[in-house]
Enzyme design. Sequence first.
Site, short mmCIF file in Angstrom:
data_model
loop_
_atom_site.label_atom_id
_atom_site.label_comp_id
_atom_site.label_asym_id
_atom_site.label_seq_id
_atom_site.Cartn_x
_atom_site.Cartn_y
_atom_site.Cartn_z
N ASP A 132 0.81 -1.04 0.03
CA ASP A 132 -0.01 -0.07 -0.05
C ASP A 132 0.68 1.23 -0.13
OD1 ASP A 132 -2.12 -1.63 0.01
OD2 ASP A 132 -2.85 -1.21 2.50
N ASP B 71 -14.76 -4.36 -2.09
CA ASP B 71 -14.48 -4.32 -0.55
C ASP B 71 -15.82 -4.28 0.24
OD1 ASP B 71 -12.02 -4.06 -1.44
OD2 ASP B 71 -12.01 -2.01 -1.76
#
Length: 236
Positions: free
Chosen positions: A8, A127
């Site tokens: 990330d 998600d």
Amino acid sequence: MTLYPAIDLKDGKAVRLTKGIMDSAKIYSDEPWSLVKKFEEMGAEWVHLVDLNGAFAGEPKNLEQIIKIRQNCNVKLELGGGIRDEETIQKMLEIGIDRIILGSIAVKNPQFVRDMAAKYPIAVGIDAIDGFVAVEGWGEVSSMKATDLAKEFANAGVEAIICTDVGKDGTLSGVNVEFTLDIARASGISTIASGGVKDASDIEALIATKEVDGVIIGKAYYEGTLDLPKMFKLLD
């Protein structure tokens, strides 16, 4: 089972979040490309990249690092975070990204995703928080069920669905196998599990389903609860 080590990107650094909360970011490297190189040397075929700043901004924000990763590493790269129009997709592919992950836009404009999947290598990121789709860098929860969104992309030409249980992400509390299976069965598409992976038992549980094709490895590697080089050797 394909293992996708994850990086990330936040403010040019490699970080991991807990439950998607930006303020929870823990920095693991100031040189993300060197981490990708390490994964490549371990035997990774793919690396999963997320531009966290981009996810919130709605446009890529860590381009310098993404380009540096591509220039220094030979693994396949999939990238998500703030990619919401065709121009950006083309730009990322020109940089050398191998697969584009579309998330928030998939909820708001599924037809756009189908159109893009007909032209480009696209994965859909689904998600979920308590089974409902989270968007805008997980800052908002929609009224759509994750499984209903997955059904939207059956036979749509999408390469894969990456499904994340946000409540487990970065917690090392174990992967949500049932949620992953629900998404795989709803879509009929190659499905990649994400969120909560702690150790080899999580990967074994996913392999045992015979219905999940990949898994994203994040904090389990960074915190040392999963021996990633050993896992690559076992699956080779």
